[in-house]
Write a protein that holds these residues in place. Structure first.
Motif, PDB file in Angstrom:
ATOM      1  N   GLY A  57     -73.879 -45.921  92.177  1.00  0.00           N
ATOM      2  CA  GLY A  57     -72.666 -45.508  91.462  1.00  0.00           C
ATOM      3  C   GLY A  57     -71.435 -45.619  92.359  1.00  0.00           C
ATOM      4  N   LEU A  58     -71.571 -45.180  93.603  1.00  0.00           N
ATOM      5  CA  LEU A  58     -70.439 -45.256  94.533  1.00  0.00           C
ATOM      6  C   LEU A  58     -70.097 -46.713  94.841  1.00  0.00           C
ATOM      7  CD1 LEU A  58     -68.364 -43.786  96.339  1.00  0.00           C
ATOM      8  CD2 LEU A  58     -69.994 -44.063  98.220  1.00  0.00           C
ATOM      9  N   ILE A  61     -68.274 -48.244  91.841  1.00  0.00           N
ATOM     10  CA  ILE A  61     -66.889 -47.790  91.611  1.00  0.00           C
ATOM     11  C   ILE A  61     -65.956 -48.368  92.680  1.00  0.00           C
ATOM     12  CG2 ILE A  61     -67.047 -45.536  92.813  1.00  0.00           C
ATOM     13  CD1 ILE A  61     -65.387 -45.566  89.538  1.00  0.00           C
ATOM     14  N   THR A 175     -61.028 -42.929  96.279  1.00  0.00           N
ATOM     15  CA  THR A 175     -62.054 -43.354  95.331  1.00  0.00           C
ATOM     16  C   THR A 175     -63.360 -42.592  95.588  1.00  0.00           C
ATOM     17  OG1 THR A 175     -61.029 -45.527  95.508  1.00  0.00           O
ATOM     18  CG2 THR A 175     -63.157 -45.425  94.390  1.00  0.00           C
ATOM     19  N   ASN A 178     -62.962 -38.789  94.677  1.00  0.00           N
ATOM     20  CA  ASN A 178     -63.018 -38.527  93.235  1.00  0.00           C
ATOM     21  C   ASN A 178     -64.433 -38.696  92.709  1.00  0.00           C
ATOM     22  OD1 ASN A 178     -60.317 -38.063  93.201  1.00  0.00           O
ATOM     23  ND2 ASN A 178     -59.775 -40.167  92.615  1.00  0.00           N
ATOM     24  N   HIS A 179     -65.065 -39.768  93.143  1.00  0.00           N
ATOM     25  CA  HIS A 179     -66.388 -40.065  92.602  1.00  0.00           C
ATOM     26  C   HIS A 179     -67.427 -39.033  93.029  1.00  0.00           C
ATOM     27  CE1 HIS A 179     -69.446 -42.482  90.756  1.00  0.00           C
ATOM     28  NE2 HIS A 179     -70.161 -42.406  91.858  1.00  0.00           N
TER      29      HIS A 179
END
Ligand SMILES: Cc1cc2nc3c(=O)[nH]c(=O)nc-3n(C[C@H](O)[C@H](O)[C@H](O)COP(=O)(O)O)c2cc1C
Length: 222
Positions: A57-58, A61, A175, A178-179
């Motif tokens: 996921g990281l 993104i 980024t 936030n993630h």
């Protein structure tokens, strides 16, 4: 593994196999690494340990952000603005050697950018670590964090694992924050790829140099 063997066999690995790393090994490494000393026993480290969907996921993104945005400002100066010698030449040398290992020429900007962007896939490693430290902390605590991080890398060797510490992640701090929902009080220092090395990958053939003892030690009274 003796300590000297763990130190001697650690080097930055930049291509990993997709062989999974067991959660219990990661937990064990981080538990033992936390025996690192720290001034006043503050233990000023935080780690976000990512695997599977959390890791992917990281990576996704950051990849998406990278495609349509310039990097977030890093929250700390990764290097001094003007890097004097001998540091400048050392930095230059390792860069040249790294790109030479994968046959990427000096003027091949696209080739260099492509290699750099592999940082943001943890070089294919199945486990990614993000290290943070409370913003209020001072130089002493940053040093403590460094000792903890080195412990992680050396303990990884004991389990047959390899690592690459990665300041590169610091350029995507917003980024990542936030993630992963990282509190504002924490500053993102670096990431780390953890996994089993792809021994056939050309980039992993890089062996870095070190200055001779006389260049950094002043022996007095021996
Ligand atoms: C805090 C820290 C951050 C680093 N960041 C990166 C990085 O973002 N990308 C990378 O490829 N290597 C990174 N490195 C690896 C260094 O380039 C490497 O440690 C150095 O060239 C010496 O090589 P060795 O680790 O193989 O002994 C980092 C190392 C440290 C200690």
């Amino acid at each position: 593994l003796k300590v000297s063997e763990a130190i001697g066999s650690r080097k930055s690995i930049r291509a990993f196999l997709d062989t999974p790393v067991e959660e219990k090994i990661v937990r064990q490494i981080l538990t033992v690494a936390a025996r690192a000393p720290s001034g006043g026993n503050l233990q000023p480290w935080h780690v976000y340990a990512l695997c599977g969907e959390a890791r992917d996921g990281l990576v996704a993104i950051v990849k998406k952000t990278m495609a349509d945005q310039t990097p977030d400002a890093p929250e700390y100066e990764i290097y001094p603005k003007k890097l004097p010698d001998p540091y400048r030449s050392r930095r230059y040398k390792v860069g040249e050697d790294m790109y030479a290992a994968i046959d990427v020429g000096r003027d091949d900007k696209a080739g260099r950018a492509k290699q750099f962007s592999r940082n943001f896939d943890f070089f294919g490693a199945p486990v990614g670590l993000i290290f943070t430290i409370d913003r209020i902390m001072q130089q002493g605590q940053w040093s403590d964090l460094g000792m903890f991080i080195e412990n992680v890398m050396l303990l990884a060797r004991e389990h047959g694992l390899e690592t690459c510490p990665q300041e590169a992640w610091a350029i995507w701090s917003n980024t990542i924050r936030n993630h992963l929902d990282i509190p504002d009080e924490q500053m993102i220092f670096c990431g780390m790829a953890v996994g089993y090395a792809d021994k056939d990958a050309a980039i992993n053939s890089l062996e870095t140099e070190r200055a001779a003892l006389e260049e950094f030690v002043s022996f007095r009274g021996f």
